[in-house]
Design a protein around this motif. Sequence first.
Motif, short mmCIF file in Angstrom:
data_model
loop_
_atom_site.label_atom_id
_atom_site.label_comp_id
_atom_site.label_asym_id
_atom_site.label_seq_id
_atom_site.Cartn_x
_atom_site.Cartn_y
_atom_site.Cartn_z
N VAL A 107 0.85 -1.18 0.00
CA VAL A 107 0.00 0.00 0.00
C VAL A 107 0.89 1.24 0.00
O VAL A 107 1.84 1.31 0.79
CB VAL A 107 -0.94 0.01 1.23
N VAL A 108 0.58 2.18 -0.88
CA VAL A 108 1.30 3.45 -0.94
C VAL A 108 0.29 4.54 -0.62
O VAL A 108 -0.78 4.62 -1.25
CB VAL A 108 1.95 3.69 -2.31
N GLU A 109 0.63 5.40 0.34
CA GLU A 109 -0.26 6.48 0.75
C GLU A 109 0.29 7.81 0.25
O GLU A 109 1.48 8.09 0.37
CB GLU A 109 -0.39 6.51 2.27
N PHE A 110 -0.61 8.62 -0.30
CA PHE A 110 -0.25 9.94 -0.82
C PHE A 110 -0.80 11.06 0.04
O PHE A 110 -0.22 12.14 0.11
CB PHE A 110 -0.75 10.09 -2.26
N SER A 111 -1.93 10.81 0.66
CA SER A 111 -2.58 11.76 1.56
C SER A 111 -3.66 10.96 2.29
O SER A 111 -3.93 9.81 1.93
CB SER A 111 -3.21 12.91 0.77
N PRO A 112 -4.30 11.57 3.29
CA PRO A 112 -5.39 10.85 3.95
C PRO A 112 -6.53 10.48 2.99
O PRO A 112 -7.27 9.54 3.23
CB PRO A 112 -5.87 11.83 5.01
N GLU A 113 -6.63 11.21 1.86
CA GLU A 113 -7.72 10.94 0.94
C GLU A 113 -7.34 10.07 -0.25
O GLU A 113 -8.22 9.70 -1.05
CB GLU A 113 -8.31 12.27 0.43
N LEU A 114 -6.06 9.70 -0.39
CA LEU A 114 -5.64 8.92 -1.56
C LEU A 114 -4.56 7.91 -1.21
O LEU A 114 -3.53 8.26 -0.62
CB LEU A 114 -5.11 9.85 -2.66
N SER A 115 -4.79 6.66 -1.60
CA SER A 115 -3.79 5.60 -1.47
C SER A 115 -3.99 4.62 -2.62
O SER A 115 -4.97 4.70 -3.35
CB SER A 115 -3.91 4.89 -0.12
N LEU A 116 -3.05 3.71 -2.76
CA LEU A 116 -3.18 2.67 -3.77
C LEU A 116 -2.62 1.37 -3.23
O LEU A 116 -1.85 1.35 -2.26
CB LEU A 116 -2.50 3.07 -5.08
N VAL A 117 -2.99 0.29 -3.89
CA VAL A 117 -2.42 -1.03 -3.61
C VAL A 117 -1.84 -1.56 -4.91
O VAL A 117 -2.41 -1.36 -5.99
CB VAL A 117 -3.47 -2.00 -3.00
N ILE A 118 -0.68 -2.20 -4.82
CA ILE A 118 -0.04 -2.81 -6.00
C ILE A 118 -0.78 -4.11 -6.28
O ILE A 118 -0.78 -5.02 -5.45
CB ILE A 118 1.46 -3.09 -5.76
N ARG A 119 -1.40 -4.22 -7.45
CA ARG A 119 -2.15 -5.43 -7.81
C ARG A 119 -1.31 -6.45 -8.54
O ARG A 119 -1.50 -7.65 -8.39
CB ARG A 119 -3.35 -5.06 -8.68
N SER A 120 -0.38 -5.97 -9.39
CA SER A 120 0.47 -6.90 -10.13
C SER A 120 1.73 -6.19 -10.58
O SER A 120 1.78 -4.96 -10.62
CB SER A 120 -0.27 -7.49 -11.34
N LYS A 121 2.76 -6.98 -10.90
CA LYS A 121 4.01 -6.46 -11.45
C LYS A 121 4.26 -7.17 -12.76
O LYS A 121 4.09 -8.39 -12.85
CB LYS A 121 5.18 -6.71 -10.48
N GLY A 122 4.65 -6.39 -13.76
CA GLY A 122 4.88 -6.97 -15.08
C GLY A 122 6.30 -6.71 -15.55
O GLY A 122 7.19 -6.36 -14.77
N GLU A 123 6.49 -6.87 -16.84
CA GLU A 123 7.80 -6.65 -17.44
C GLU A 123 8.08 -5.16 -17.58
O GLU A 123 7.18 -4.34 -17.55
CB GLU A 123 7.85 -7.31 -18.82
N GLU A 124 9.36 -4.85 -17.75
CA GLU A 124 9.81 -3.47 -18.00
C GLU A 124 9.45 -2.52 -16.86
O GLU A 124 9.32 -1.32 -17.06
CB GLU A 124 9.21 -2.94 -19.31
N GLY A 125 9.23 -3.04 -15.65
CA GLY A 125 8.93 -2.20 -14.50
C GLY A 125 7.48 -1.76 -14.39
O GLY A 125 7.14 -0.97 -13.52
N LEU A 126 6.62 -2.28 -15.26
CA LEU A 126 5.21 -1.90 -15.20
C LEU A 126 4.53 -2.54 -14.00
O LEU A 126 4.81 -3.69 -13.65
CB LEU A 126 4.48 -2.34 -16.47
N ILE A 127 3.65 -1.78 -13.38
CA ILE A 127 2.85 -2.30 -12.28
C ILE A 127 1.39 -1.94 -12.55
O ILE A 127 1.10 -1.02 -13.32
CB ILE A 127 3.29 -1.72 -10.91
N GLU A 128 0.51 -2.69 -11.95
CA GLU A 128 -0.91 -2.36 -12.00
C GLU A 128 -1.31 -1.97 -10.59
O GLU A 128 -1.02 -2.70 -9.64
CB GLU A 128 -1.74 -3.54 -12.49
#
Length: 173
Positions: A107-128
């Motif tokens: 989980v990456v937090e940007f502010s109290p109102e916005l965060s994300l979770v890493i769903r997948s990792k792909g080639e060339e450094g791509l993430i979902e």
Amino acid sequence: MNTSDFYYDLPEELIAQTPVMPRDSSRLLAFNIEEEKMEHRHFRDIIEYLEEGDVLVINETKVLPARLFGVKKETGAHIEILLLNRKTADVWEALGKPGKRLHIGDVVEFSPELSLVIRSKGEEGLIEVEFSYTGIFEEILDKLGQMPLPPYIKEQLGDQTRYQTVYAKEEGS
């Protein structure tokens, strides 16, 4: 043909760090076919080169403030996320930095109102990633995000609208 065919030296002092004002005074390089020479002009002069029947294509897409800086919830590590492609309302294809520190489920937090979770990792450094937020995502992105400037642009502008063309209407760049 190789991409190296297009390499050339461009001195750093010739790279504009901020958009010019007024906007129509930006540079225009034109090639005079009859005289076989280049002409250095201003964008406001473009009308002199257009003739009846010509087509002028205008990019109406807005550049998203797609660079986000946050903190990995578990470790406090500083993380940079660059949004590339919106897949669904809350799911994006992105690049994460440092990529080696990002794992599925983080989980990456940007502010109290916005965060994300890493769903997948792909080639060339791509993430979902999948965002969680309170409010309207685009408004939060406008507030927290930064413009994805190329590495040779060192100066961030306070007014992010200055990175847009005067024609910008539609989300997409």
